[in-house]
Motif scaffolding. Sequence first.
Motif, PDB file in Angstrom:
ATOM      1  N   LEU A 218      -3.260  -3.228   7.808  1.00  0.00           N
ATOM      2  CA  LEU A 218      -2.721  -1.911   7.472  1.00  0.00           C
ATOM      3  C   LEU A 218      -2.722  -1.005   8.703  1.00  0.00           C
ATOM      4  O   LEU A 218      -1.757  -0.274   8.970  1.00  0.00           O
ATOM      5  CB  LEU A 218      -3.563  -1.292   6.348  1.00  0.00           C
ATOM      6  CG  LEU A 218      -3.097   0.048   5.801  1.00  0.00           C
ATOM      7  CD1 LEU A 218      -1.740  -0.081   5.110  1.00  0.00           C
ATOM      8  CD2 LEU A 218      -4.131   0.613   4.815  1.00  0.00           C
ATOM      9  N   HIS A 219      -3.809  -1.071   9.465  1.00  0.00           N
ATOM     10  CA  HIS A 219      -3.931  -0.226  10.650  1.00  0.00           C
ATOM     11  C   HIS A 219      -2.853  -0.560  11.686  1.00  0.00           C
ATOM     12  O   HIS A 219      -2.190   0.330  12.222  1.00  0.00           O
ATOM     13  CB  HIS A 219      -5.313  -0.378  11.275  1.00  0.00           C
ATOM     14  CG  HIS A 219      -5.496   0.447  12.507  1.00  0.00           C
ATOM     15  ND1 HIS A 219      -5.431   1.821  12.481  1.00  0.00           N
ATOM     16  CD2 HIS A 219      -5.695   0.110  13.804  1.00  0.00           C
ATOM     17  CE1 HIS A 219      -5.594   2.286  13.716  1.00  0.00           C
ATOM     18  NE2 HIS A 219      -5.752   1.268  14.534  1.00  0.00           N
ATOM     19  N   ARG A 220      -2.690  -1.855  11.956  1.00  0.00           N
ATOM     20  CA  ARG A 220      -1.670  -2.269  12.931  1.00  0.00           C
ATOM     21  C   ARG A 220      -0.289  -1.819  12.469  1.00  0.00           C
ATOM     22  O   ARG A 220       0.510  -1.316  13.240  1.00  0.00           O
ATOM     23  CB  ARG A 220      -1.691  -3.788  13.118  1.00  0.00           C
ATOM     24  CG  ARG A 220      -2.893  -4.285  13.854  1.00  0.00           C
ATOM     25  CD  ARG A 220      -2.863  -3.904  15.342  1.00  0.00           C
ATOM     26  NE  ARG A 220      -4.191  -3.852  15.893  1.00  0.00           N
ATOM     27  CZ  ARG A 220      -4.722  -2.794  16.507  1.00  0.00           C
ATOM     28  NH1 ARG A 220      -4.019  -1.706  16.669  1.00  0.00           N
ATOM     29  NH2 ARG A 220      -5.946  -2.833  16.970  1.00  0.00           N
TER      30      ARG A 220
ATOM     31  N   THR B  95      -7.333   4.630  10.541  1.00  0.00           N
ATOM     32  CA  THR B  95      -7.104   3.992   9.236  1.00  0.00           C
ATOM     33  C   THR B  95      -8.419   3.878   8.463  1.00  0.00           C
ATOM     34  O   THR B  95      -8.478   4.229   7.283  1.00  0.00           O
ATOM     35  CB  THR B  95      -6.445   2.621   9.407  1.00  0.00           C
ATOM     36  OG1 THR B  95      -5.228   2.800  10.139  1.00  0.00           O
ATOM     37  CG2 THR B  95      -6.117   1.980   8.057  1.00  0.00           C
TER      38      THR B  95
ATOM     39  N   ARG C  71       0.628   0.556  10.201  1.00  0.00           N
ATOM     40  CA  ARG C  71       0.843   2.007  10.190  1.00  0.00           C
ATOM     41  C   ARG C  71       0.973   2.558  11.605  1.00  0.00           C
ATOM     42  O   ARG C  71       1.778   3.449  11.866  1.00  0.00           O
ATOM     43  CB  ARG C  71      -0.318   2.714   9.485  1.00  0.00           C
ATOM     44  CG  ARG C  71      -0.286   2.614   7.977  1.00  0.00           C
ATOM     45  CD  ARG C  71      -1.517   3.292   7.404  1.00  0.00           C
ATOM     46  NE  ARG C  71      -1.514   3.353   5.950  1.00  0.00           N
ATOM     47  CZ  ARG C  71      -2.540   3.823   5.236  1.00  0.00           C
ATOM     48  NH1 ARG C  71      -3.632   4.257   5.838  1.00  0.00           N
ATOM     49  NH2 ARG C  71      -2.461   3.855   3.918  1.00  0.00           N
ATOM     50  N   SER C  72       0.159   2.024  12.535  1.00  0.00           N
ATOM     51  CA  SER C  72       0.209   2.502  13.914  1.00  0.00           C
ATOM     52  C   SER C  72       1.582   2.240  14.516  1.00  0.00           C
ATOM     53  O   SER C  72       2.166   3.086  15.185  1.00  0.00           O
ATOM     54  CB  SER C  72      -0.868   1.822  14.759  1.00  0.00           C
ATOM     55  OG  SER C  72      -2.153   2.085  14.226  1.00  0.00           O
TER      56      SER C  72
ATOM     57  N   GLN D 203      -7.485  -6.698   5.277  1.00  0.00           N
ATOM     58  CA  GLN D 203      -6.468  -5.814   4.744  1.00  0.00           C
ATOM     59  C   GLN D 203      -6.377  -4.551   5.588  1.00  0.00           C
ATOM     60  O   GLN D 203      -5.288  -4.092   5.925  1.00  0.00           O
ATOM     61  CB  GLN D 203      -6.818  -5.456   3.291  1.00  0.00           C
ATOM     62  CG  GLN D 203      -5.699  -4.754   2.551  1.00  0.00           C
ATOM     63  CD  GLN D 203      -5.942  -3.272   2.264  1.00  0.00           C
ATOM     64  OE1 GLN D 203      -5.067  -2.605   1.778  1.00  0.00           O
ATOM     65  NE2 GLN D 203      -7.113  -2.774   2.567  1.00  0.00           N
ATOM     66  N   ARG D 204      -7.522  -3.983   5.957  1.00  0.00           N
ATOM     67  CA  ARG D 204      -7.522  -2.750   6.753  1.00  0.00           C
ATOM     68  C   ARG D 204      -6.988  -2.971   8.160  1.00  0.00           C
ATOM     69  O   ARG D 204      -6.282  -2.133   8.703  1.00  0.00           O
ATOM     70  CB  ARG D 204      -8.931  -2.149   6.814  1.00  0.00           C
ATOM     71  CG  ARG D 204      -9.233  -1.193   5.688  1.00  0.00           C
ATOM     72  CD  ARG D 204     -10.368  -0.235   6.050  1.00  0.00           C
ATOM     73  NE  ARG D 204     -11.519  -0.927   6.602  1.00  0.00           N
ATOM     74  CZ  ARG D 204     -12.444  -1.525   5.865  1.00  0.00           C
ATOM     75  NH1 ARG D 204     -12.370  -1.512   4.557  1.00  0.00           N
ATOM     76  NH2 ARG D 204     -13.464  -2.130   6.440  1.00  0.00           N
TER      77      ARG D 204
ATOM     78  N   TYR E 233      -2.039  13.706  15.741  1.00  0.00           N
ATOM     79  CA  TYR E 233      -1.870  12.268  15.534  1.00  0.00           C
ATOM     80  C   TYR E 233      -2.160  11.882  14.085  1.00  0.00           C
ATOM     81  O   TYR E 233      -1.396  11.151  13.454  1.00  0.00           O
ATOM     82  CB  TYR E 233      -2.797  11.496  16.483  1.00  0.00           C
ATOM     83  CG  TYR E 233      -2.570   9.999  16.428  1.00  0.00           C
ATOM     84  CD1 TYR E 233      -1.622   9.410  17.248  1.00  0.00           C
ATOM     85  CD2 TYR E 233      -3.291   9.194  15.547  1.00  0.00           C
ATOM     86  CE1 TYR E 233      -1.385   8.044  17.188  1.00  0.00           C
ATOM     87  CE2 TYR E 233      -3.062   7.835  15.482  1.00  0.00           C
ATOM     88  CZ  TYR E 233      -2.108   7.256  16.312  1.00  0.00           C
ATOM     89  OH  TYR E 233      -1.875   5.908  16.232  1.00  0.00           O
TER      90      TYR E 233
ATOM     91  N   SER F 136      -6.113  -0.291  -2.365  1.00  0.00           N
ATOM     92  CA  SER F 136      -6.597  -1.374  -1.509  1.00  0.00           C
ATOM     93  C   SER F 136      -7.207  -2.490  -2.362  1.00  0.00           C
ATOM     94  O   SER F 136      -7.026  -3.674  -2.066  1.00  0.00           O
ATOM     95  CB  SER F 136      -7.594  -0.857  -0.478  1.00  0.00           C
ATOM     96  OG  SER F 136      -8.641  -0.176  -1.118  1.00  0.00           O
TER      97      SER F 136
ATOM     98  N   ARG G 230       0.817  -1.213   0.000  1.00  0.00           N
ATOM     99  CA  ARG G 230       0.000   0.000   0.000  1.00  0.00           C
ATOM    100  C   ARG G 230       0.851   1.263   0.000  1.00  0.00           C
ATOM    101  O   ARG G 230       0.679   2.135  -0.849  1.00  0.00           O
ATOM    102  CB  ARG G 230      -0.936   0.011   1.219  1.00  0.00           C
ATOM    103  CG  ARG G 230      -2.113  -0.962   1.138  1.00  0.00           C
ATOM    104  CD  ARG G 230      -3.083  -0.618   0.003  1.00  0.00           C
ATOM    105  NE  ARG G 230      -3.493   0.779   0.024  1.00  0.00           N
ATOM    106  CZ  ARG G 230      -4.463   1.277   0.773  1.00  0.00           C
ATOM    107  NH1 ARG G 230      -5.186   0.481   1.526  1.00  0.00           N
ATOM    108  NH2 ARG G 230      -4.750   2.557   0.742  1.00  0.00           N
TER     109      ARG G 230
ATOM    110  N   MET H 145       0.239  10.313  11.145  1.00  0.00           N
ATOM    111  CA  MET H 145      -0.064   9.130  10.333  1.00  0.00           C
ATOM    112  C   MET H 145       0.151   9.439   8.849  1.00  0.00           C
ATOM    113  O   MET H 145       0.774   8.667   8.124  1.00  0.00           O
ATOM    114  CB  MET H 145      -1.519   8.690  10.539  1.00  0.00           C
ATOM    115  CG  MET H 145      -1.740   7.807  11.735  1.00  0.00           C
ATOM    116  SD  MET H 145      -0.812   6.254  11.633  1.00  0.00           S
ATOM    117  CE  MET H 145      -2.086   5.074  11.932  1.00  0.00           C
TER     118      MET H 145
END
Lengths: 234, 98
Positions: free
Chosen positions: A210-212, B25, A214-215, A206-207, B53, A192, A185, B57
Motif C-alpha cells: 500500500l505504501h509503495r 502510510t 500510494r507513494s 499489505q502495508r 506531503y 485492511s 483499499r 497523500m
Amino acid sequence: MARPASDDSSQLESTPTARQATDSALVDRLRAGDDEAFSDLVRSWSPMMLRVARTYVSTDASAQEVVQEAWLAVIRGLDRFEGRSSLRTWVLAILANLGRTRGVREARTIPWSSLGPSETDGPAVGRDRFGGPDDAWPRNWTPVGAPRPWQPSPEDEAVARQVSGELSDALAELPERQRIVVSLRDVHGLSSDEVCSVLGVSAGNQRVLLHRARSRLRGHLEQHYATRPAGWGS
Amino acid sequence: MGLVTDEHPAPGLAVTCQEVVELVTDYLEGALDEDSAAEVAAHLRLCGGCAEYVEQMRATIRALGQVPVATLSEAAQADLVQAFRDLRRPDQSRQGDG
C-alpha cells in the motif's frame, strides 16, 4: 456515491455497535424478501466484488461469473448469516471461497508472502530532494525539494475528472500486487483486515504494498501538477 | 532550541523528513507505536513540507475513491434481482414454514 470512502469503512470497522445495527436492519429487510434492498446492495458492492474476484481468476469474464455465483450463494445462505462478522465481510468470505476454487482450476495464484524487490524497493520520494550529509539539515527537505501545494485541489470540480484519468493510468502502470492492494483499499474502500483476509496477505506485506503504491500515485499527481501548471481544466 | 542535543532532540526533530515520507502510510494506518506516532505528529506541526506531503497523500487517497470502476452488466444485475425474488419471495418462505 455507490462506493464508501475508505475513511467511512475504517470508521465502520471501529464502531461495531453501529455496524451491527445497520447490518441487522439490512439483513432483516433482505430476509423479508425486500428486492429493493437487494438491488441496492448488488449495485453498491458488485464493483468491489469484481475487483476481488479478478485477483483469483485470469479473465474479466470469469470474474463476472464468480461474482454472480457469489450473489446466488448469498441469497441462498442469508438465513445462515449469524452477524458475527459484518455482512460485507461475510459476503467477501463467500466470494473468496468461490474465487479460490475457480482460481485453482484456472491455475492462477499470486504469491503474497514473497515480495520481490520490484514491489518493495525504491524511496517514496527521490533522494535528491533532501539535504545531504554536509547540508545544514541532512535528510530534510531542501528548499527546492519540498512539496508545493496542489492548485487547484484534486477535488476541485474543474480538475477532478483529469485527476481521475491520471490516477487510472498510473494504477495500470503499478506492479500487479501493489495495484491490487491499493485498488481494494482506496478505490473500493475495503478495510485492511478485509484485504488481508481475501488476499491471504500479511498485515505487514499489505502495508508495504500500500505504501509503495500510494507513494507512486502521489508522485504521479505531483509530476502532473508540476509539468502542466496551466493545463488543468482546459 | 538551544536545549536540543543529538541525544535528546526536541519532539519532532528526532525524525527526518526523509524518514517521515517512508512512515506516512504506517502513520495514517495507525500502525506506529505510540511514541513514533507522537514523534511524527510533532514533526508535522513543525515542518510545512511534510505537512503538505501528508495532505497530498490524503488527497490522493480521496481522489482514488472517485476513479471509475467496472461493474456487472445491467442485465446480469437484473437477473440477480430476479433470482432473489424467485428464491426469497416472502409468501413462499411462509408457506415453507407451514
